[in-house]
Design an enzyme around this catalytic site. Structure first.
Site, PDB file in Angstrom:
ATOM      1  N   TYR A 149      16.651 -11.402  -1.811  1.00 15.08           N
ATOM      2  CA  TYR A 149      16.329 -10.098  -2.703  1.00 15.08           C
ATOM      3  C   TYR A 149      14.999  -9.291  -2.374  1.00 15.08           C
ATOM      4  CZ  TYR A 149      14.957  -8.252  -7.357  1.00 15.08           C
ATOM      5  OH  TYR A 149      14.593  -7.484  -8.571  1.00 15.08           O
ATOM      6  N   ASP A 248       9.755  -9.630   4.315  1.00 11.57           N
ATOM      7  CA  ASP A 248       9.685  -9.431   2.939  1.00 11.57           C
ATOM      8  C   ASP A 248       8.862 -10.794   2.422  1.00 11.57           C
ATOM      9  OD1 ASP A 248      11.564  -9.063  -0.131  1.00 11.57           O
ATOM     10  OD2 ASP A 248       9.448  -9.628   0.225  1.00 11.57           O
ATOM     11  N   LYS A 276       2.856 -11.597  -5.086  1.00 10.52           N
ATOM     12  CA  LYS A 276       2.882 -12.830  -5.889  1.00 10.52           C
ATOM     13  C   LYS A 276       1.414 -13.663  -5.605  1.00 10.52           C
ATOM     14  CE  LYS A 276       7.707 -13.277  -6.583  1.00 10.52           C
ATOM     15  NZ  LYS A 276       8.765 -14.409  -6.900  1.00 10.52           N
TER      16      LYS A 276
HETATM   17  C1  P3B Z   1      11.234 -11.936  -2.143  1.00 11.48           C
HETATM   18  C2  P3B Z   1      10.978 -10.956  -3.131  1.00 11.48           C
HETATM   19  C3  P3B Z   1      10.889 -11.350  -4.539  1.00 11.48           C
HETATM   20  O1  P3B Z   1      11.279 -12.633  -4.878  1.00 11.48           O
HETATM   21  C4  P3B Z   1      10.712 -10.316  -5.386  1.00 11.48           C
HETATM   22  C5  P3B Z   1      10.564 -10.705  -6.637  1.00 11.48           C
HETATM   23  N1  P3B Z   1      11.176 -11.734  -7.238  1.00 11.48           N
HETATM   24  C6  P3B Z   1      11.499 -12.004  -8.404  1.00 11.48           C
HETATM   25  C7  P3B Z   1      11.574 -11.071  -9.446  1.00 11.48           C
HETATM   26  C8  P3B Z   1      11.733 -11.631 -10.738  1.00 11.48           C
HETATM   27  C9  P3B Z   1      11.866 -10.691 -11.959  1.00 11.48           C
HETATM   28  O2  P3B Z   1      11.776  -9.418 -11.634  1.00 11.48           O
HETATM   29  O3  P3B Z   1      11.611 -11.047 -13.107  1.00 11.48           O
HETATM   30  C10 P3B Z   1      11.694 -13.030 -11.126  1.00 11.48           C
HETATM   31  C11 P3B Z   1      12.404 -13.967 -10.213  1.00 11.48           C
HETATM   32  O4  P3B Z   1      13.795 -13.643 -10.095  1.00 11.48           O
HETATM   33  C12 P3B Z   1      12.014 -13.459  -8.700  1.00 11.48           C
HETATM   34  O5  P3B Z   1      10.784 -14.367  -8.327  1.00 11.48           O
HETATM   35  C13 P3B Z   1      10.724  -8.841  -4.897  1.00 11.48           C
HETATM   36  C14 P3B Z   1      10.434  -7.893  -6.138  1.00 11.48           C
HETATM   37  O6  P3B Z   1       9.083  -7.802  -6.452  1.00 11.48           O
HETATM   38  P1  P3B Z   1       8.784  -7.131  -7.939  1.00 11.48           P
HETATM   39  O7  P3B Z   1       9.710  -7.818  -8.944  1.00 11.48           O
HETATM   40  O8  P3B Z   1       7.197  -7.457  -7.848  1.00 11.48           O
HETATM   41  O9  P3B Z   1       9.089  -5.978  -7.792  1.00 11.48           O
HETATM   42  C15 P3B Z   1      10.711  -8.842  -3.617  1.00 11.48           C
HETATM   43  N2  P3B Z   1      10.780  -9.627  -2.809  1.00 11.48           N
END
Ligand code: P3B
Ligand code: PLP
Length: 440
Positions: A149, A248, A276
């Protein structure tokens, strides 16, 4: 206009969630989070590895906000510093003394980064990094992997064959209605760990590929490690075909080690995205690479912007978090011991309950997925996917949540441990899982 008829001061989680759903579409500002709701849970506060809901119930949390909190919630060494910066001014749009410190700390800890740009989310950073890769190579196509993702932007949001039962893992299918019909026309998707598919794609389309983007240790399909040599193969193919290798590391950055997955694997990408853990619980992201690759941005040729990008509060969080991590990298050894203990104890209770389960781990990120039957070949991830028992896992989550343990009901969402998950806390986690399995 919706009037709140209920006095919400002493409302239950259920009442508050209903009222929230009246004014926030779906009840929260993320589909992944809204789909994760089983029993209503509305929070009052969080600290360490614990949550307190509006009814005063205390829960141990192993979801931990999906990963930013390596030292637990409300870490005073980081978020206390941010609170102070907020009082000193945080959003001016003008360079601040903290900017240099934050960027230098990233350059000192992420092997592939000499120069960065800050953003507010992983999606923003990835969108800009891929646009830069297309500019640098003059090419349009990006290669992604099934289950990985990379946020919700237009050219990388794809359906996952894992949850979409049957969609072709080699076909990039738009991940949301409303995406423009050709959104993914320049996006390839390959099965993860499939060297033959990778070779074939580069043989056929190598001259079109601007970048290959991957989660070097995949965290969004449960934890799925690369097979030995697979990431090295991607690095070799991208180098030989003039494409960029993009890591990523939104999940793995500063999580699986101080130098992220690129440090663990010993493979240096061209561009890296981190978020994160970077902000220790404050929203911030960054993308970067060599000065040469970042030069079009320095020359204001390539484009990246953002009113809140690199704001002083975010910079104070990055400086505080990376100073704490570089000051005591032994925290990763501590987290590994704690997480290995949890992994083994969890495996024991599922075995004792006679429940097939897939537990995998990368540092302090675990994935725990109930299966319908034991997985024959341990390492073969593709063999595990059809075995995941999503319904039973959701039932287990409800029982655990009611007993004071919170994890996401989707078994593809990892458990993120922190220094607040001490052995006695983990014993309590395991005991709750054991009791809940007995009642499943
Ligand atoms: C490997 C990876 C991710 O895990 C990612 C975001 N992860 C999550 C986003 C969630 C959400 O939008 O509620 C929660 C989880 O599904 C996931 O950890 C993102 C996107 O980051 P963002 O949510 O800050 O736009 C990019 N790469
Ligand atoms: C009218 C308008 N829309 C969108 C944006 C983009 O917002 P952000 O910079 O937070 O991405 C801006 C920022 O300048 C704006 O002024």
């Amino acid at each position: 206009m919706t009037q709140t008829s209920v006095n919400l001061t002493h409302a239950t989680s259920e009442q508050l969630l209903e009222a929230t759903r009246a004014v926030i579409a779906g009840g929260g500002s993320s589909n992944m989070r809204n789909m994760g709701v089983t029993d209503p849970l509305v929070l009052d506060r969080s600290a360490g590895c614990r949550l307190w809901d509006v009814e005063g119930n205390e829960l141990i949390d192993v979801n931990m906000g999906y990963g930013p909190h390596l030292f637990g919630y409300a870490d005073p060494d980081v978020l206390g510093v941010v609170a102070q910066q907020l009082r000193l001014g945080a959003i001016t749009g003008i360079t601040h003394r903290l900017d240099h410190q934050a960027a230098e700390l990233i350059a000192a800890t992420v092997p592939s980064i000499e120069q960065v740009r800050f953003a507010n989310s992983g999606t923003e950073a990835i969108t800009s990094a891929l646009r830069l890769a297309r500019f640098l190579t003059g090419r349009a196509h990006v290669v992604t992997f099934e289950g990985h993702y990379h946020g919700w932007s237009e050219t990388v949001l794809r359906k996952s064959a894992i949850t979409d039962n049957g969609s072709d893992p080699t076909g990039a299918v738009p991940g949301a209605p409303g995406m423009i019909p050709g959104a993914l026309d320049f996006t390839y998707q390959l099965p993860w760990n499939d060297a033959a598919a990778l070779d074939a794609l580069f043989a056929a389309h190598g001259t079109e590929i601007a970048a290959v983007i991957l989660e070097p240790i995949c965290g969004n399909a449960g934890m799925v490690h690369p097979l030995p040599g697979f990431v090295e193969k991607i690095a070799d193919l991208t180098a030989r075909h003039g494409a960029l290798l993009v890591f990523d590391e939104v999940i793995t950055g500063f999580r699986v080690g101080l130098n992220g997955a690129q440090g663990v694997l010993g493979v240096q990408p061209d561009l890296t995205i981190v978020s994160k853990v970077l902000g220790g619980g404050f929203p911030v992201a960054a993308f970067g690479g060599s000065r040469e690759l970042m030069a079009p941005l320095a020359r204001n040729e390539a484009f990246h912007a953002g009113v809140f990008s690199g704001n002083h509060a975010a910079m104070s969080a990055v400086v505080a978090m990376l100073t704490k991590l570089t000051g005591d990298p032994s925290v990763y050894g501590t987290l590994d011991v704690l997480s290995s203990y949890a992994e083994q104890r969890l495996a024991d209770v599922f075995a004792e309950a006679g429940r097939p389960v897939r537990i995998t781990r990368a540092g302090s990120v675990l994935s725990v997925a109930l299966l319908t039957r034991p997985q024959e070949t341990e390492s073969d991830y593709d063999a595990a996917v059809p075995l995941i028992d999503f319904a039973a896992h959701r039932r287990l989550q409800i029982l655990c949540q009611r007993a004071g343990l919170y994890f996401h009901p989707n078994p593809l969402e990892p458990w993120f441990l922190s220094t607040a998950h001490t052995p006695d806390v983990l014993d309590s986690v395991v005991a709750t899982v054991k009791d809940s399995l007995a009642r499943l």
